[in-house]
Design an enzyme around this catalytic site. Structure first.
Site, short mmCIF file in Angstrom:
data_model
loop_
_atom_site.label_atom_id
_atom_site.label_comp_id
_atom_site.label_asym_id
_atom_site.label_seq_id
_atom_site.Cartn_x
_atom_site.Cartn_y
_atom_site.Cartn_z
N ASP A 204 -4.50 -1.73 -10.30
CA ASP A 204 -4.17 -0.75 -11.31
C ASP A 204 -3.12 0.23 -10.78
OD1 ASP A 204 -5.03 0.28 -13.97
OD2 ASP A 204 -5.52 2.08 -12.84
N GLU A 254 -5.56 -12.78 6.18
CA GLU A 254 -6.63 -12.93 7.18
C GLU A 254 -7.74 -13.83 6.61
OE1 GLU A 254 -7.68 -8.96 8.56
OE2 GLU A 254 -9.72 -9.75 8.84
C1 GLC Z 1 -3.76 1.32 -16.19
C2 GLC Z 1 -4.80 0.63 -17.04
C3 GLC Z 1 -5.22 1.55 -18.14
C4 GLC Z 1 -5.81 2.79 -17.52
C5 GLC Z 1 -4.83 3.45 -16.56
C6 GLC Z 1 -5.50 4.47 -15.71
O1 GLC Z 1 -2.59 1.55 -16.87
O2 GLC Z 1 -4.29 -0.58 -17.51
O3 GLC Z 1 -6.12 0.96 -19.02
O4 GLC Z 1 -6.14 3.71 -18.53
O5 GLC Z 1 -4.29 2.51 -15.67
O6 GLC Z 1 -6.34 3.86 -14.78
#
Ligand code: GLC
Length: 538
Positions: A204, A254
């Protein structure tokens, strides 16, 4: 199948938004046991792997992207034993499993953040986050002028008067990656899940993590919120982040050395140009990064050609492959997006979405499909305000209705909600209401109708798996009239798309393999894509 090396280079991964996939407990929220029950469906569709949206313990302020414990399962979704069962079932079916890891921020309920709030200013517990004194005589102004991505200031004041930084909601404090304890903790988290057998991670906000060390004011503090993109050059895309991806890549290697199974890191990388994007997929960094420019392109031949050419030139040049995506849990679904303006006639959105799917599956590289895309689900645009749960809605003063409409639980069977989504009583309510018209899209109907989106995706995936021209490789554009794109892949395979509103002669003579809609011989109808094996060399 599991032993194919570099399997990820042209893999097709299916994004499972767990809370909306399939509910095994009858509480109206999808769960891990539901995902396990749905695996045979995904096997039949023909995907190589799944990416599971966050299922960790979380107060769910941003549907799990606010993680309170990186090494657990929220009781809403099951427990670790259920996770292990899911892994084992996926392994038996040859479906790889990627987890969604959230390293830019955690939940304000994370024990380390709670400890930070309880600790003194300047303490090691606070150094794991971005705590700072405010400005103005009494420190009542935030430390800088940045705005959060979801609206409002990027700083919230703690009880003792210091402020902490959150680039999303106040319930999602940003980690300070300049603190070595943070990096060490994520190393532990990666290994925890790798030891449980996962095949990799979707990362993310992978251009986040580091902020400019001095946290200076921005010239355009509202740019992120305005564009809904990570464009503040002081808050994202700092050079130090690449060291983290080198570290994580080394951890994956690893494990590969240990057992021969290649792991995959795919980043949600939102940066201004394809060239900067390419830096994230250098050979010792992430394996893949979603290329969002295709998703962002309007339905126009020139726009598609431009982003595809840039990606091929800048990203494929790194030795990686491009990672194509048209839909995900943050975006308006293609069927609706390409249908606008609605006055152009109904049926246009679905036709274009089908054509775009064939185009994507013919491009060199990897592709990601978001659950429901294979059913041709439209965006649910008329959800009442009181059911909306996307924090963006709340934080923009109820102005931005953005992400709930693509997250409505999947229809599986039957004529009325819950359409087989929940195993509970007829009266069980999915966490977001499903519209009546979802009956038309239910998976049982889709499987029974060879003209459905599902069959198009399934046929496309089967051909991709069997034709050596598809998957990895290069493409060559063919000369085409305005509004039409056509390219060859390897030995005589041609993909053509008519973006226009009138039929055009098929740009190739050959054996038709698959088309997104009916294609009379020698013709490529409006809003249609096709694949052919050309009669003669091109
Ligand atoms: C990313 C995710 C989204 C989330 C954001 C904060 O963009 O895809 O759904 O709200 O990160 O974590």
């Amino acid at each position: 199948m599991l032993s194919k090396y570099h399997w990820w280079r042209d893999a097709v991964i299916y994004q499972v938004y767990v809370r909306s996939f399939l509910d095994s407990t009858g509480d109206g929220i999808g769960d891990l046991a539901g995902v396990r029950a749905g695996l045979p469906y995904l096997k039949k569709l023909g995907v190589d792997g799944i990416w599971l949206s966050p299922f960790y313990p979380s107060p769910q302020h941003d549907h799990g992207y606010d993680v309170a414990d990186y090494c657990g399962v929220d009781p809403l979704f099951g427990d670790l034993a259920e996770f292990d069962l899911l892994m084992a079932a996926a392994r038996r079916l040859g479906i790889r499993v990627l987890l969604d890891i959230v390293p830019n921020h955690c939940s304000s309920e994370h024990p380390w953040f709670r400890a930070a709030l309880a600790a003194e200013p300047g303490s090691p517990a606070r150094a794991r986050f971005h705590f700072a004194d405010g400005r103005g005589p009494d420190g009542s102004e935030p430390p800088n002028n940045w705005h959060a991505m979801f609206g409002g200031p990027a700083w919230t004041r703690a009880d003792d008067g210091q402020w902490y930084l959150h680039m999303f909601t106040p319930e999602q404090p940003d980690w300070n990656w300049r603190d070595p304890e943070v990096a060490a903790e994520f190393d532990r988290v990666l290994r925890f899940w790798l030891d449980r057998g996962v095949d990799g991670f979707r990362i993310d906000v992978a251009a986040g993590l580091y902020k400019h060390p001095e946290l200076p004011d921005s010239d355009d503090p509202e740019a992120d919120a305005r564009t809904r993109d990570s464009v503040n050059p002081l808050a994202w895309n700092q050079p130090e982040v690449h060291d983290v991806w080198r570290w994580w890549r080394a951890v994956c290697e690893e494990y590969t050395v240990r057992d021969g199974r290649e792991r995959l890191l795919v980043g949600e990388v939102s940066v201004p140009t394809a060239r900067e994007h390419a830096l994230y997929v250098r050979p010792d960094e992430l394996h893949q990064a979603f290329f969002f420019d295709l998703l962002g392109a309007p339905w126009e031949a020139d726009a598609f050609r431009k982003v595809i050419s840039e990606a091929m030139e800048d990203i494929a040049g790194t030795g990686s492959t491009v990672t194509w995506v048209l839909n995900n849990h943050d975006q308006v679904r293609t069927v609706t997006r390409y249908g606008e303006p609605a006055t152009e006639g109904s049926g246009l959105g679905p036709a274009r979405a089908r054509a775009a799917a064939l185009l994507m599956l013919a491009l060199p590289g990897a592709a990601y499909i978001y659950q429901g895309e294979e059913l041709g689900l439209p965006e649910v645009v008329d959800l009442p305000d009181d059911v909306l749960t996307d924090p963006i809605f709340r934080r923009t003063g109820s102005r931005a209705r953005i992400r709930d409409g693509c997250r409505v639980p999947l229809p599986w069977s039957g004529q009325a909600s819950p359409f087989g989504f929940t195993s509970g009583a007829e009266s069980a309510k999915p966490w977001l209401p499903q519209p009546e018209y979802f009956a038309e899209y239910a998976t049982d109907r889709a499987l029974a109708d060879t003209r459905s989106f599902w069959h198009l995706y399934r046929d496309g995936l089967q051909l991709r798996a069997s034709l050596p021209q598809l998957g990895e490789g290069t493409l060559r554009w063919l000369d085409t009239p305005p509004g039409v794109l056509a390219f060859t892949r390897g030995d005589g395979l041609v993909c053509a798309v008519n973006f226009g509103t009138a039929p055009t002669p098929a740009p190739v003579s050959g054996t038709p393999l698959l088309s997104s809609g009916p294609c009379p011989p020698g013709v490529l109808p409006a809003a249609t894509a096709g694949w052919w094996l050309a009669d003669t060399g091109l």
